[in-house]
Design an enzyme around this catalytic site. Structure first.
Site, PDB file in Angstrom:
ATOM      1  N   HIS A   1       0.838  -1.197   0.000  1.00 26.17           N
ATOM      2  CA  HIS A   1       0.000   0.000   0.000  1.00 26.17           C
ATOM      3  C   HIS A   1       0.879   1.255   0.000  1.00 26.17           C
ATOM      4  O   HIS A   1       0.589   2.233  -0.687  1.00 26.17           O
ATOM      5  CB  HIS A   1      -0.884   0.045   1.244  1.00 26.17           C
ATOM      6  CG  HIS A   1      -1.883  -1.071   1.345  1.00 26.17           C
ATOM      7  ND1 HIS A   1      -1.808  -2.037   2.308  1.00 26.17           N
ATOM      8  CD2 HIS A   1      -2.973  -1.358   0.592  1.00 26.17           C
ATOM      9  CE1 HIS A   1      -2.821  -2.879   2.166  1.00 26.17           C
ATOM     10  NE2 HIS A   1      -3.542  -2.502   1.120  1.00 26.17           N
TER      11      HIS A   1
ATOM     12  N   SER B   1       0.519  -8.929   1.606  1.00 27.84           N
ATOM     13  CA  SER B   1      -0.938  -8.984   1.669  1.00 27.84           C
ATOM     14  C   SER B   1      -1.347  -8.810   3.120  1.00 27.84           C
ATOM     15  O   SER B   1      -0.659  -9.307   4.023  1.00 27.84           O
ATOM     16  CB  SER B   1      -1.412 -10.353   1.169  1.00 27.84           C
ATOM     17  OG  SER B   1      -2.737 -10.595   1.605  1.00 27.84           O
TER      18      SER B   1
ATOM     19  N   ARG C   1      -3.626 -10.297   4.457  1.00 23.57           N
ATOM     20  CA  ARG C   1      -4.001 -11.644   4.943  1.00 23.57           C
ATOM     21  C   ARG C   1      -2.777 -12.460   5.387  1.00 23.57           C
ATOM     22  O   ARG C   1      -2.951 -13.484   6.033  1.00 23.57           O
ATOM     23  CB  ARG C   1      -4.790 -12.394   3.871  1.00 23.57           C
ATOM     24  CG  ARG C   1      -6.184 -11.822   3.684  1.00 23.57           C
ATOM     25  CD  ARG C   1      -7.077 -12.711   2.836  1.00 23.57           C
ATOM     26  NE  ARG C   1      -8.458 -12.293   2.919  1.00 23.57           N
ATOM     27  CZ  ARG C   1      -9.073 -11.501   2.038  1.00 23.57           C
ATOM     28  NH1 ARG C   1      -8.435 -11.036   0.986  1.00 23.57           N
ATOM     29  NH2 ARG C   1     -10.352 -11.163   2.202  1.00 23.57           N
TER      30      ARG C   1
END
Ligand code: PAF
Length: 285
Positions: free
Chosen positions: A37, A185, A187
């Site tokens: 990000h 990620s 996750r």
């Protein structure tokens, strides 16, 4: 850095006369920010005058048995990363304002949403396309950035933006990996230490396919066998899909040519991870 929760407030700023000629770049996220990000935010910072980050864990893109309730959240850390990346506005709407009683509209991007993750997660891309359309209408960006890790998501958003004549430039950014190759990620936070090790089979299998491709092999079936073999060697890994697709249309391919996507989704224990690489890269991917 301004934090905005209200849709009307965000939209009013985006369309206010004070905006003038200032260009807005936009990075939509579900929070729990990582270096992937941050790479989008840093690039977005360079591309416009005002940088808006949204954080919204979008219920519409989660299936009934998926991880909506346990999706990782850490707002304080997100704010810190946002500050470091030069974000001007963090937009954090709430689900009841985004999806009030009576909400019934779905944005559905037909064919490109069907294979790969679309086949494994029915309705997922309708949820993504709907929320991204709403966010675009609220934030009114000139440019929006997405990661290539969610390759199909990016393809859906590009198609939708073109089909609906949205005056927004869509930029795809390279996958950011941990030092050992695991694609970043949110996750990954679910993985135990040993699952984290097993998860390396995704990138390892991609690199093996890439090596075969570089040595001249062009059969998708041959490369797929290699990828599947490596993943199946990991006891905690279960393949959702391993597929070679045209990188633009996402149609199935048998022969790998200029611009073919290798996409995988693999469950490591309970955690579903995706990764991909485009072979024979055409500019633009
Ligand atoms: O990639 C994500 O984080 C989400 O799918 C997105 C694009 C923010 C839509 O909810």
């Amino acid at each position: 850095m301004k934090i905005i929760n209200s849709i009307l407030h965000m939209q009013a700023l985006a369309i206010s006369p004070e905006r003038g000629e200032r260009r807005i770049s936009f990075v939509p996220t579900m929070g729990y920010l990582h270096d992937g990000h941050a790479s989008l935010l840093r690039e977005a910072r360079k591309l416009a005058d005002v940088l808006v980050l949204s954080i919204f864990v979008n219920p519409m893109q989660f299936g009934a048995n998926e991880d909506l309730d346990k999706y990782p959240r850490d707002m304080e850390r997100d704010f810190k990363i946002a500050e470091e990346c030069g974000v001007d506005i963090v937009f954090i709407p709430n689900a009841t304002e985004m999806y009030p009683n009576g909400f019934q509209t779905v944005v559905s991007v037909r064919d490109i949403s069907m294979p790969l993750c679309g086949a494994n997660r029915p309705g997922h891309f309708d949820g993504v396309a709907t929320v991204v359309t709403k966010l675009f209408n609220i934030v009114r960006p000139d440019i929006a950035l997405f990661g290539n890790k969610d390759f199909q998501q990016l393809a859906v958003i590009r198609r939708m933006t073109a089909d609906l004549n949205l005056p927004i430039e869509i930029v795809g950014m390279p996958i950011v990996r941990e030092r050992d190759g695991l694609a970043m990620s949110s996750r990954n936070a679910y993985l135990t230490q040993s699952e984290r090790e097993s998860a390396l089979c995704l990138y390892r299998s991609i690199l093996s396919a890439r090596a075969l491709f570089d040595s001249g092999e062009r059969s998708a079936a041959v490369l797929k066998r290699t990828v599947c073999g490596i993943i199946q060697n990991e006891p905690s890994a279960t393949i959702d899909y391993v597929e070679f697709r045209d990188a633009e249309t996402l149609n199935d391919v048998e022969v790998i040519d200029n611009s073919t996507l290798l996409a995988l989704a693999v469950r490591i224990g309970q955690t579903r991870l995706i990764d991909n690489m485009v072979f024979g890269e055409k500019p633009g991917f």
